[in-house]
Design a protein around this motif. Structure first.
Motif, mmCIF file in Angstrom:
data_model
loop_
_atom_site.group_PDB
_atom_site.id
_atom_site.type_symbol
_atom_site.label_atom_id
_atom_site.label_comp_id
_atom_site.label_asym_id
_atom_site.label_seq_id
_atom_site.Cartn_x
_atom_site.Cartn_y
_atom_site.Cartn_z
ATOM 1 N N GLN A 140 44.058 27.185 49.020
ATOM 2 C CA GLN A 140 43.151 28.145 48.588
ATOM 3 C C GLN A 140 43.967 29.420 48.088
ATOM 4 N N SER A 141 45.274 29.400 48.197
ATOM 5 C CA SER A 141 46.201 30.493 47.347
ATOM 6 C C SER A 141 46.017 30.070 45.933
ATOM 7 N N ASP A 184 42.942 30.735 44.380
ATOM 8 C CA ASP A 184 42.622 32.211 43.891
ATOM 9 C C ASP A 184 43.446 32.609 42.726
ATOM 10 N N GLN A 185 44.398 31.854 42.089
ATOM 11 C CA GLN A 185 45.101 32.108 41.086
ATOM 12 C C GLN A 185 44.503 31.438 40.001
ATOM 13 N N GLN A 236 41.186 24.159 43.035
ATOM 14 C CA GLN A 236 39.752 24.593 43.459
ATOM 15 C C GLN A 236 38.705 23.334 43.642
ATOM 16 N N TRP A 277 33.208 26.051 45.338
ATOM 17 C CA TRP A 277 34.411 25.935 44.549
ATOM 18 C C TRP A 277 34.263 24.722 43.514
ATOM 19 N N ILE A 292 33.498 35.391 43.523
ATOM 20 C CA ILE A 292 34.792 34.999 43.682
ATOM 21 C C ILE A 292 35.501 34.945 42.400
ATOM 22 N N LYS A 343 36.419 38.255 40.617
ATOM 23 C CA LYS A 343 37.685 38.767 41.239
ATOM 24 C C LYS A 343 38.938 38.035 40.657
ATOM 25 N N ILE A 344 38.698 36.564 40.718
ATOM 26 C CA ILE A 344 39.941 35.954 39.909
ATOM 27 C C ILE A 344 40.354 36.343 38.738
ATOM 28 N N GLN A 367 41.977 39.631 38.554
ATOM 29 C CA GLN A 367 43.284 39.602 39.069
ATOM 30 C C GLN A 367 44.213 38.897 37.798
#
Length: 250
Positions: A157-158, A161-162, A168, A191, A229, A232-233, A236
């Motif tokens: 997940q970490s 998210d990057q 994924q 995902w 999602i 948002k990625i 970031q």
């Protein structure tokens, strides 16, 4: 479940400078990376060499890459290993990750999967996506540590998210099989969809299989969730890029 360790890409990437670097060190390092990226290997080495002598971890890492791949010098795996160790001992995450790969492969040194796991864990905790992915693989497979699908899912997940595409995809597999997470074809679709947007080839095939098991309403819900999602990625990633440029300026 098809999960593999990520290998070193063998490319030079502009890295965030260490917390204790001076402006001069940062400027020289950036210049060296610039020269390396355009194939001016000797000019790059001239920038790195004095920084290595000062014990500057980012330069030790870059010089290790030079020896590892033979950029302007004969390939020297042992010299690269020495420099990776020096930088890793200063808690430089990229060096810890490379050193973990070396201990995992067991070519330059005796294979030590426990040490590889420990080094990967250190790099993952510092936010390195490739290390987070490899750590998840090691946890899922029980390599160098006890098998733990729940912990694997958290590290996938970490990394996901990057925007790590393979993380994924593997996270989707865990949702599909209900390993470490609650089984959910909808989340698998979420995902797989994001991984397919990142051009991971197998994800598109898995996405189609997921859709066959869901109603149109659930598919629409999953795609909407994937869009949110992914947005948002990307936000970031853009923020990190701006911060990196700001650091380069100063």
């Amino acid at each position: 479940m098809r999960i593999i360790l990520v290998k070193s890409l063998g490319i030079v990437i502009l890295l965030l400078l260490g917390c204790f670097s001076t402006p001069a060190q940062g400027n020289d390092l950036n210049q060296g990376i610039y020269e390396l990226n355009r194939g001016e290997f000797h000019a790059a080495i001239e920038q790195f060499r004095p920084l290595v002598a000062e014990g500057y971890a980012p330069a030790q890492y870059q010089m290790a890459i030079v020896y590892q791949h033979g950029y302007g010098v004969p390939k020297d795996g042992m010299k690269a290993l020495e420099l990776f160790e020096l930088a890793a001992n200063q808690n430089y995450s990229d060096a810890q990750f490379e050193l973990a790969l070396i201990y995992s492969e067991g070519k330059l040194v005796k294979q030590d999967l426990k040490k590889a796991y420990d080094l990967t864990f250190k790099a993952a905790k510092k936010g390195l996506a490739s290390a987070q992915f490899n750590l998840a693989v090691m946890l899922a497979n029980g390599t160098g540590t006890e098998q733990d699908y729940f912990k694997a899912s958290r590290w996938y997940q970490s990394a996901a998210d990057q925007n790590h595409a393979l993380a994924q995809y593997n996270l989707a597999l865990l949702y599909s099989e209900g390993k470490g997470v609650e089984k959910s074809t909808e989340m698998s679709l979420v995902w797989n969809t994001i991984a397919s947007w990142n051009s991971y080839p197998d994800a598109d095939k898995s996405r189609i299989l997921d859709e066959r098991e869901l109603s149109k309403a659930k598919i629409d819900t999953a795609i909407d969730k994937a869009n949110k999602i992914y947005s948002k990625i990307i936000e970031q990633e853009e923020l990190k890029a701006k911060m990196a440029k700001k650091n380069d300026f100063y």
